[in-house]
Design an enzyme around this catalytic site. Structure first.
Site, mmCIF file in Angstrom:
data_model
loop_
_atom_site.group_PDB
_atom_site.id
_atom_site.type_symbol
_atom_site.label_atom_id
_atom_site.label_comp_id
_atom_site.label_asym_id
_atom_site.label_seq_id
_atom_site.Cartn_x
_atom_site.Cartn_y
_atom_site.Cartn_z
ATOM 1 N N HIS A 137 5.380 5.567 12.884
ATOM 2 C CA HIS A 137 5.679 6.453 11.756
ATOM 3 C C HIS A 137 4.447 6.896 10.973
ATOM 4 O O HIS A 137 4.569 7.635 9.994
ATOM 5 C CB HIS A 137 6.630 5.762 10.783
ATOM 6 N N GLU A 167 0.298 -9.111 -1.004
ATOM 7 C CA GLU A 167 -0.354 -8.544 0.183
ATOM 8 C C GLU A 167 -1.605 -7.747 -0.244
ATOM 9 O O GLU A 167 -1.817 -6.590 0.121
ATOM 10 C CB GLU A 167 0.594 -7.679 1.018
ATOM 11 N N HIS A 171 12.062 6.143 13.240
ATOM 12 C CA HIS A 171 11.942 6.229 11.779
ATOM 13 C C HIS A 171 12.601 7.523 11.287
ATOM 14 O O HIS A 171 12.538 8.544 11.967
ATOM 15 C CB HIS A 171 10.450 6.204 11.442
ATOM 16 N N ASP A 173 0.785 -1.236 0.000
ATOM 17 C CA ASP A 173 0.000 0.000 0.000
ATOM 18 C C ASP A 173 0.814 1.282 0.000
ATOM 19 O O ASP A 173 0.332 2.335 0.413
ATOM 20 C CB ASP A 173 -0.891 -0.011 1.242
ATOM 21 N N GLU A 208 -2.378 5.016 2.856
ATOM 22 C CA GLU A 208 -2.245 3.611 2.449
ATOM 23 C C GLU A 208 -3.574 2.959 2.060
ATOM 24 O O GLU A 208 -3.613 2.114 1.162
ATOM 25 C CB GLU A 208 -1.578 2.807 3.577
ATOM 26 N N ARG A 214 1.420 8.590 9.151
ATOM 27 C CA ARG A 214 1.109 10.003 8.895
ATOM 28 C C ARG A 214 -0.101 10.482 9.691
ATOM 29 O O ARG A 214 -0.157 11.628 10.127
ATOM 30 C CB ARG A 214 0.846 10.208 7.401
HETATM 31 C C1 UD1 Z 1 6.427 5.157 3.778
HETATM 32 C C2 UD1 Z 1 5.076 4.688 3.228
HETATM 33 C C3 UD1 Z 1 4.292 3.940 4.299
HETATM 34 C C4 UD1 Z 1 5.145 2.837 4.914
HETATM 35 C C5 UD1 Z 1 6.454 3.414 5.419
HETATM 36 C C6 UD1 Z 1 7.330 2.326 5.945
HETATM 37 C C7 UD1 Z 1 3.856 6.044 1.602
HETATM 38 C C8 UD1 Z 1 3.054 7.259 1.358
HETATM 39 N N1 UD1 Z 1 4.291 5.854 2.854
HETATM 40 O O1 UD1 Z 1 6.163 6.151 4.761
HETATM 41 O O2 UD1 Z 1 3.133 3.377 3.728
HETATM 42 O O3 UD1 Z 1 4.424 2.265 5.984
HETATM 43 O O4 UD1 Z 1 7.129 4.063 4.328
HETATM 44 O O5 UD1 Z 1 8.389 2.832 6.703
HETATM 45 O O6 UD1 Z 1 4.133 5.295 0.691
HETATM 46 N N2 UD1 Z 1 13.602 9.090 5.036
HETATM 47 C C9 UD1 Z 1 14.983 9.088 5.024
HETATM 48 N N3 UD1 Z 1 15.636 7.914 4.736
HETATM 49 C C10 UD1 Z 1 14.996 6.773 4.470
HETATM 50 C C11 UD1 Z 1 13.580 6.772 4.526
HETATM 51 C C12 UD1 Z 1 12.908 7.944 4.789
HETATM 52 O O7 UD1 Z 1 15.614 10.105 5.272
HETATM 53 O O8 UD1 Z 1 15.650 5.746 4.208
HETATM 54 C C13 UD1 Z 1 12.894 10.360 5.308
HETATM 55 C C14 UD1 Z 1 12.994 11.341 4.111
HETATM 56 O O9 UD1 Z 1 13.080 12.640 4.585
HETATM 57 C C15 UD1 Z 1 11.639 11.118 3.420
HETATM 58 C C16 UD1 Z 1 10.739 10.898 4.611
HETATM 59 O O10 UD1 Z 1 11.512 10.114 5.520
HETATM 60 O O11 UD1 Z 1 11.269 12.196 2.602
HETATM 61 C C17 UD1 Z 1 9.415 10.268 4.328
HETATM 62 O O12 UD1 Z 1 9.540 9.066 3.582
HETATM 63 P P1 UD1 Z 1 8.226 8.495 2.834
HETATM 64 O O13 UD1 Z 1 8.591 7.208 2.175
HETATM 65 O O14 UD1 Z 1 7.624 9.544 1.982
HETATM 66 O O15 UD1 Z 1 7.215 8.255 3.998
HETATM 67 P P2 UD1 Z 1 7.248 7.222 5.197
HETATM 68 O O16 UD1 Z 1 6.664 7.898 6.366
HETATM 69 O O17 UD1 Z 1 8.589 6.616 5.313
HETATM 70 N N1 UDP Z 2 12.053 -2.904 11.003
HETATM 71 C C1 UDP Z 2 13.434 -2.831 10.848
HETATM 72 N N2 UDP Z 2 14.125 -1.945 11.627
HETATM 73 C C2 UDP Z 2 13.527 -1.119 12.520
HETATM 74 C C3 UDP Z 2 12.108 -1.171 12.638
HETATM 75 C C4 UDP Z 2 11.414 -2.069 11.862
HETATM 76 O O1 UDP Z 2 14.021 -3.579 10.052
HETATM 77 O O2 UDP Z 2 14.224 -0.346 13.188
HETATM 78 C C5 UDP Z 2 11.293 -3.848 10.159
HETATM 79 C C6 UDP Z 2 10.254 -4.687 10.858
HETATM 80 O O3 UDP Z 2 10.813 -5.918 11.286
HETATM 81 C C7 UDP Z 2 9.195 -4.877 9.788
HETATM 82 C C8 UDP Z 2 9.309 -3.637 8.926
HETATM 83 O O4 UDP Z 2 10.561 -3.053 9.234
HETATM 84 O O5 UDP Z 2 9.464 -6.003 8.971
HETATM 85 C C9 UDP Z 2 8.193 -2.672 9.217
HETATM 86 O O6 UDP Z 2 8.442 -1.475 8.570
HETATM 87 P P1 UDP Z 2 7.650 -0.137 8.892
HETATM 88 O O7 UDP Z 2 7.122 -0.198 10.277
HETATM 89 O O8 UDP Z 2 8.554 0.984 8.525
HETATM 90 O O9 UDP Z 2 6.486 -0.146 7.815
HETATM 91 P P2 UDP Z 2 5.007 -0.760 7.792
HETATM 92 O O10 UDP Z 2 5.122 -2.225 8.017
HETATM 93 O O11 UDP Z 2 4.210 -0.046 8.841
HETATM 94 O O12 UDP Z 2 4.544 -0.410 6.426
#
Ligand code: UD1
Ligand code: UDP
Length: 373
Positions: free
Chosen positions: A213, A119, A245, A97, A133, A215
Site C-alpha cells: 500500500h 514506536e 488495501h 508515523d 511516514e 505511496r
Molecule cells: C495510511 C498511512 C500509512 C499506513 C497505512 C496503513 C498516512 C499518510 N498513511 O495510508 O502510514 O502505513 O495507512 O494501512 O498516514 N480507505 C478506505 N477505507 C479504510 C481505509 C482507507 O476506503 O478503512 C481508502 C480511502 O479512500 C482513503 C484512502 O484509502 O482516502 C487512503 O487512506 P489513507 O489513510 O490516507 O492512506 P493509506 O494509504 O491507508
Molecule cells: N493486516 C490485517 N489485515 C490485512 C492485512 C494486514 O489485519 O488484510 C494487519 C497486519 O497483521 C499488521 C497490520 O495490519 O498488523 C499492518 O497494516 P498495514 O500494512 O496497513 O500498515 P503498516 O504496518 O505498513 O503501517
C-alpha cells in the site's frame, strides 16, 4: 489520577495501541483512559476496534474517499482541539508515523499537553521513502516528551538526534503483544473469514501472502509488483493470496492488472485474526507493510520486502527479511530462490523475536507510573 488520551486513526495504529489501552484499563484507580480515533481509516479501523473490544470516547470520523494529506492534516488539527478542551489530558499517546500521529502531536503541543510516542525512533533517513511516514515520525519525535523505542537501534537513532536519554525507554513493540493475544484467541476461534480462507486454499500448494500500500510504490512500483506476481503465479505449486488495501490508488491497478489471474486470489482486507491465521499458513510473505515485517519473525515466516529501504533493520540482520525493492526481475528471482532452495528457506524461516516478547504495553504503563511529571 493521570488522564491519558490515546489517539490513532489507521488499522496498524489500532492493532499496536490495543494492548496499551487494555493495559491502562487494568489500572482504573491510577489512570483515566480515553480513546480518540480520528478515523483516518474507517472500515479497516473499525474491524480492529471490534476485535479488541475498544469503544472510542471520541470519534472524529474524518476519512474521505481518496483523501489528501493536506486536508487530513488540517482536519486532525482542528478536530483534536475541542477534544483537548473537553478532556484536558495529562498525556497524549500517539503511535508511529501516520499523518494522524504527526498532526495529533502538533495539536497536543499547541494545547501544551505532553506527548508520548509509541514506536519511536524508526528511521530510514530518506525523507521520500517511506513517504510521508519518515517525515511524520521525525516531526512526532521532535515534539514528543517521552519516547517508547522498540529496539536499541531505534533508541540510538533518537540519541543521535539529541533526544535526552532519560526520556527514551526501550520497550519492544506492542505489535508482538497484539500478535500473541491474537494467537491465544485463535486457539478457540474461527470466523467466517477464516472458514472462507480454509475453503479457498488448496492444501497441495504453498501459500504466498501479498500485501502492499505504500505511496512511494504508486505508479511504476505497483505495475512492476503486478508483473512479478503474474509470473510467479504461473507455477502450479504455489497459490497467491492478496488482501488488497482499500486505498483506491492501490485497488485500481491491482484489480485492473491481476483481476483475471487464475492463480491469484484478490480479496478484501482481512480482519486481524484472519490475517494472522493466513500468515501462519503462509510459506512466503511479499509485502511493503511495516507491521508485517515485525510480525513475520515471530511467526518464523520469510518476508520479501518490496521496498528499497527499511526502518526495521533488525529482521534483515536476522535473515528473515530481505529487501527486494519493486524491480520485477528481483522479486521473481528472490521468490523462486526461496521456493526452490529448501536449505536456504529453512535458514530464513527461523523463529526469533527482535521486537520483544509481548510485554511492551506493560513496560510502557510501568514507565508512565514512575515517570516524574
Ligand atoms: C495510511 C498511512 C500509512 C499506513 C497505512 C496503513 C498516512 C499518510 N498513511 O495510508 O502510514 O502505513 O495507512 O494501512 O498516514 N480507505 C478506505 N477505507 C479504510 C481505509 C482507507 O476506503 O478503512 C481508502 C480511502 O479512500 C482513503 C484512502 O484509502 O482516502 C487512503 O487512506 P489513507 O489513510 O490516507 O492512506 P493509506 O494509504 O491507508
Ligand atoms: N493486516 C490485517 N489485515 C490485512 C492485512 C494486514 O489485519 O488484510 C494487519 C497486519 O497483521 C499488521 C497490520 O495490519 O498488523 C499492518 O497494516 P498495514 O500494512 O496497513 O500498515 P503498516 O504496518 O505498513 O503501517
Amino acid at each position: 489520577m493521570i488522564k491519558v488520551l490515546v489517539v490513532f486513526g489507521t488499522r496498524p495504529e489500532a492493532i499496536k495501541m490495543a494492548p496499551l489501552i487494555r493495559e491502562f484499563n487494568r489500572f482504573p484507580e491510577e489512570f483515566e483512559t480515553r480513546v480518540c480515533v480520528t478515523a483516518q481509516h474507517r472500515e479497516m479501523l473499525d474491524q480492529v476496534l471490534s476485535f479488541f473490544e475498544i469503544i472510542p470516547f471520541y470519534d472524529l470520523d474524518l476519512m474521505k474517499p481518496n483523501q489528501n494529506l493536506n486536508q487530513l492534516t488540517a482536519d486532525v488539527l482542528i478536530g483534536l482541539r475541542s477534544v483537548f478542551l473537553d478532556y484536558l489530558p495529562d498525556y497524549v499517546f500517539v503511535h508511529g508515523d501516520t499523518t494522524t500521529s504527526m498532526a495529533a502531536s502538533l495539536a497536543s503541543f499547541y494545547s501544551e499537553v505532553k506527548v508520548c510516542h509509541v514506536e519511536a525512533g524508526l528511521r530510514t533517513f530518506n525523507k521520500r521513502s517511506p513517504f510521508p511516514e519518515e517525515i511524520n515520525r521525525q516531526i512526532t519525535g521532535r515534539i514528543a516528551d517521552i519516547h517508547f523505542a522498540p529496539t536499541e537501534i531505534s533508541k540510538a537513532n533518537l540519541i543521535r538526534e539529541g533526544i535526552k536519554d532519560s526520556t527514551i525507554f526501550t520497550v519492544g513493540n506492542t505489535v508482538i503483544d497484539a500478535l500473541m493475544w491474537a494467537n491465544v484467541k485463535l486457539e478457540n476461534y474461527e470466523d467466517d473469514e477464516i472458514r472462507g480462507l480454509k475453503e479457498l486454499l488448496v492444501s497441495t500448494k504453498r501459500v504466498i501472502v501479498v500485501t502492499g500500500h505504500r505511496r512511494e510504490n504508486f505508479g511504476d512500483g505497483f505495475l512492476n509488483i503486478c508483473k512479478a506476481l503474474s509470473l510467479i503465479s504461473q507455477r502450479d505449486d504455489v497459490q497467491i493470496i492478496y488482501p488488497v488495501h482499500l486505498n483506491p490508488q492501490v485497488q485500481k491497478p491491482i484489480y485492473d492488472i491481476l483481476g483475471d489471474s487464475a492463480n491469484i486470489h484478490l480479496i478484501s482486507p482481512l480482519k486481524y485474526p484472519a490475517f494472522v491465521w493466513l500468515m501462519s499458513q503462509s510459506y512466503i510473505i511479499l509485502t511493503d507493510s511495516g507491521g508485517v515485517q515485525e510480525e513475520a519473525p515471530s511467526l518464523g515466516k520469510p518476508v520479501l520486502v518490496m521496498r528499497n529501504n527499511t526502518e526495521r533493520p533488525e529482521a534483515v540482520a536476522a535473515g528473515t527479511v530481505v529487501l527486494v525493492g519493486t524491480n520485477t526481475d528481483v522479486i521473481l528471482l528472490e521468490t523462486e530462490t526461496l521456493l526452490n532452495d529448501e536449505d536456504l528457506y529453512k535458514r530464513r524461516a527461523t523463529l526469533h523475536n527482535p521486537y520483544g516478547n509481548g510485554h511492551s504495553a506493560a513496560l510502557i504503563v510501568s514507565k508512565i507510573k514512575s515517570y516524574d511529571r
